[in-house]
Design an enzyme around this catalytic site. Structure first.
Site, mmCIF file in Angstrom:
data_model
loop_
_atom_site.group_PDB
_atom_site.id
_atom_site.type_symbol
_atom_site.label_atom_id
_atom_site.label_comp_id
_atom_site.label_asym_id
_atom_site.label_seq_id
_atom_site.Cartn_x
_atom_site.Cartn_y
_atom_site.Cartn_z
ATOM 1 C CE LYS A 13 1.429 5.487 3.493
ATOM 2 N NZ LYS A 13 0.702 6.765 3.275
ATOM 3 N NE ARG A 88 -0.116 5.694 10.087
ATOM 4 C CZ ARG A 88 -0.438 5.195 8.899
ATOM 5 N NH1 ARG A 88 0.104 4.101 8.450
ATOM 6 N NH2 ARG A 88 -1.330 5.823 8.165
ATOM 7 N NE ARG A 127 -7.571 6.003 -0.751
ATOM 8 C CZ ARG A 127 -6.589 6.043 0.133
ATOM 9 N NH1 ARG A 127 -5.411 5.520 -0.168
ATOM 10 N NH2 ARG A 127 -6.781 6.622 1.289
ATOM 11 N NE ARG A 172 -8.385 3.942 3.526
ATOM 12 C CZ ARG A 172 -7.090 4.147 3.655
ATOM 13 N NH1 ARG A 172 -6.244 3.647 2.773
ATOM 14 N NH2 ARG A 172 -6.617 4.858 4.660
ATOM 15 N NE ARG A 183 -6.250 8.941 6.531
ATOM 16 C CZ ARG A 183 -6.737 8.722 5.317
ATOM 17 N NH1 ARG A 183 -7.974 9.114 5.025
ATOM 18 N NH2 ARG A 183 -6.012 8.130 4.400
HETATM 19 P P1 AP5 Z 1 -2.555 5.699 -2.379
HETATM 20 O O1 AP5 Z 1 -1.397 5.063 -3.063
HETATM 21 O O2 AP5 Z 1 -3.727 4.851 -2.088
HETATM 22 O O3 AP5 Z 1 -2.059 6.484 -1.062
HETATM 23 P P2 AP5 Z 1 -1.367 5.979 0.262
HETATM 24 O O4 AP5 Z 1 -0.072 6.674 0.412
HETATM 25 O O5 AP5 Z 1 -1.342 4.486 0.331
HETATM 26 O O6 AP5 Z 1 -2.376 6.639 1.323
HETATM 27 P P3 AP5 Z 1 -3.274 6.026 2.468
HETATM 28 O O7 AP5 Z 1 -4.425 6.939 2.611
HETATM 29 O O8 AP5 Z 1 -3.559 4.578 2.249
HETATM 30 O O9 AP5 Z 1 -2.290 6.192 3.682
HETATM 31 P P4 AP5 Z 1 -2.615 6.257 5.160
HETATM 32 O O10 AP5 Z 1 -1.258 6.228 5.719
HETATM 33 O O11 AP5 Z 1 -3.481 7.373 5.567
HETATM 34 O O12 AP5 Z 1 -3.541 4.954 5.386
HETATM 35 P P5 AP5 Z 1 -3.227 3.486 5.930
HETATM 36 O O13 AP5 Z 1 -4.097 2.551 5.198
HETATM 37 O O14 AP5 Z 1 -1.780 3.229 6.000
HETATM 38 O O15 AP5 Z 1 -3.002 6.960 -3.252
HETATM 39 C C1 AP5 Z 1 -4.078 7.781 -2.867
HETATM 40 C C2 AP5 Z 1 -4.905 8.168 -4.098
HETATM 41 O O16 AP5 Z 1 -4.120 8.993 -4.955
HETATM 42 C C3 AP5 Z 1 -5.360 6.973 -4.941
HETATM 43 O O17 AP5 Z 1 -6.637 7.220 -5.439
HETATM 44 C C4 AP5 Z 1 -4.311 6.926 -6.074
HETATM 45 O O18 AP5 Z 1 -4.858 6.387 -7.255
HETATM 46 C C5 AP5 Z 1 -3.945 8.382 -6.229
HETATM 47 N N1 AP5 Z 1 -2.529 8.606 -6.584
HETATM 48 C C6 AP5 Z 1 -1.434 7.907 -6.133
HETATM 49 N N2 AP5 Z 1 -0.296 8.393 -6.683
HETATM 50 C C7 AP5 Z 1 -0.682 9.428 -7.487
HETATM 51 C C8 AP5 Z 1 0.053 10.348 -8.336
HETATM 52 N N3 AP5 Z 1 1.392 10.282 -8.456
HETATM 53 N N4 AP5 Z 1 -0.662 11.280 -9.004
HETATM 54 C C9 AP5 Z 1 -2.018 11.353 -8.883
HETATM 55 N N5 AP5 Z 1 -2.771 10.513 -8.120
HETATM 56 C C10 AP5 Z 1 -2.093 9.569 -7.415
HETATM 57 O O19 AP5 Z 1 -3.747 3.616 7.456
HETATM 58 C C11 AP5 Z 1 -5.103 3.799 7.746
HETATM 59 C C12 AP5 Z 1 -5.307 3.898 9.256
HETATM 60 O O20 AP5 Z 1 -4.901 2.664 9.876
HETATM 61 C C13 AP5 Z 1 -4.480 4.964 9.977
HETATM 62 O O21 AP5 Z 1 -5.102 6.230 9.933
HETATM 63 C C14 AP5 Z 1 -4.378 4.389 11.379
HETATM 64 O O22 AP5 Z 1 -5.578 4.596 12.109
HETATM 65 C C15 AP5 Z 1 -4.244 2.897 11.116
HETATM 66 N N6 AP5 Z 1 -2.836 2.460 11.010
HETATM 67 C C16 AP5 Z 1 -2.233 1.897 9.920
HETATM 68 N N7 AP5 Z 1 -0.951 1.617 10.171
HETATM 69 C C17 AP5 Z 1 -0.711 2.008 11.442
HETATM 70 C C18 AP5 Z 1 0.456 1.999 12.276
HETATM 71 N N8 AP5 Z 1 1.635 1.519 11.832
HETATM 72 N N9 AP5 Z 1 0.346 2.506 13.535
HETATM 73 C C19 AP5 Z 1 -0.837 2.981 14.005
HETATM 74 N N10 AP5 Z 1 -1.966 3.025 13.269
HETATM 75 C C20 AP5 Z 1 -1.912 2.541 11.989
HETATM 76 ZN ZN ZN Z 2 -2.331 3.057 1.579
#
Ligand code: AP5
Ligand code: ZN
Length: 226
Positions: A13, A88, A127, A172, A183
């Site tokens: 994402k 979410r 990452r 992170r 997660r």
């Molecule tokens: P990356 O693009 O960084 O992945 P991502 O989908 O953004 O994953 P996240 O881990 O950021 O998602 P998340 O939903 O767990 O975390 P968030 O910050 O939203 O890619 C990952 C890695 O893979 C990178 O190293 C990249 O280079 C690599 N990669 C990407 N594409 C690739 C490909 N095609 N091939 C190979 N490698 C690839 O949330 C964090 C926390 O915040 C949550 O756990 C929760 O506690 C809280 N939170 C956030 N939003 C909410 C909400 N709406 N409600 C409640 N709690 C929330």
């Molecule tokens: Zn993310």
């Protein structure tokens, strides 16, 4: 346009959203990035969110809905925005629909990044991020230039820096095997049901392929620019 980029932790994402920003010229609103900034700044929201984030659980709907409500009221969101990590829960989706309705808008497309859980650990644990900008790298799949230069010698991941600013990269605190299990559980139980809510506007993309191939499919799912 209002675009939701959806998928499990590590699906891509945060990697793909900036490309949508470039294409449609609308901002990326990432609740995870906003919450991490609040934790780092030690705000009230940050204090409330920290424990849930570290354990891999979800922050309360009230907190994240409040953050999004404030953010979309800002000027740069007038032409639309990309939601990364929000909604979410089905409750968040309903609140979003209400907020958009008041603006005479709706979610145009939910880009759903589909990938097997088994592939996510390697993505998450490799990452490295530049905290200030939210840019993310991967030691194997998307290495920063500073790591490429060291090829041949023994790589020193601790010395990796951001391509743009030269500032150090970090991992992170929730990018551990243990937190990833939690997660993924939150994703399957609380987040995935949103896809049924948005059924008719979901564009499924196979996110297990390399980044450029994933981007090509996302690009063709975007609304035509007006
Ligand atoms: P990356 O693009 O960084 O992945 P991502 O989908 O953004 O994953 P996240 O881990 O950021 O998602 P998340 O939903 O767990 O975390 P968030 O910050 O939203 O890619 C990952 C890695 O893979 C990178 O190293 C990249 O280079 C690599 N990669 C990407 N594409 C690739 C490909 N095609 N091939 C190979 N490698 C690839 O949330 C964090 C926390 O915040 C949550 O756990 C929760 O506690 C809280 N939170 C956030 N939003 C909410 C909400 N709406 N409600 C409640 N709690 C929330
Ligand atoms: Zn993310």
């Amino acid at each position: 346009s209002v675009i939701v980029i959806f998928g499990p932790p590590g699906a891509g994402k945060g990697t793909q959203a900036p490309k949508i920003t470039e294409t449609l010229n609308i901002p990326q609103l990432a609740t995870g990035d906003m919450l991490r900034a609040a934790v780092a700044a030690g705000t009230e929201v940050g204090k409330k969110a920290k424990a849930a984030m570290d354990s891999g659980g979800l922050v309360t709907d009230d907190i994240v809905v409040g953050i999004i409500r404030d953010r979309i009221a800002e000027k740069d969101c007038a032409r639309g925005f990309i939601l990364d990590g929000f909604p979410r829960t089905v409750e968040q989706a309903k609140k979003l629909d209400e907020m958009l309705k008041k603006r005479g808008e709706k979610v145009d497309v939910v880009v759903s990044l589909e990938i097997d859980d088994a592939l996510l650990e390697e993505r998450i644990c490799g990452r490295w991020v530049h905290k200030a900008s939210g840019r993310s790298y991967h030691v194997k799949f998307n290495p920063p230039k500073s790591l490429l230069k060291k090829k041949g010698k023994k790589a020193k991941p601790k010395r990796m820096v951001d391509d743009v600013t030269g500032e150090p990269l970090e991992q992170r605190s929730d990018d551990t095997k243990e937190a990833l299990v939690a997660r993924l559980e939150a994703y399957h139980k609380q987040t995935k049901p949103i896809l049924a809510h948005y059924q008719s506007i979901v564009a499924a993309v196979d996110a297990s392929r390399e980044m450029d191939a994933v981007w090509a499919d996302i690009k063709s799912a975007l609304p035509v620019q007006s």
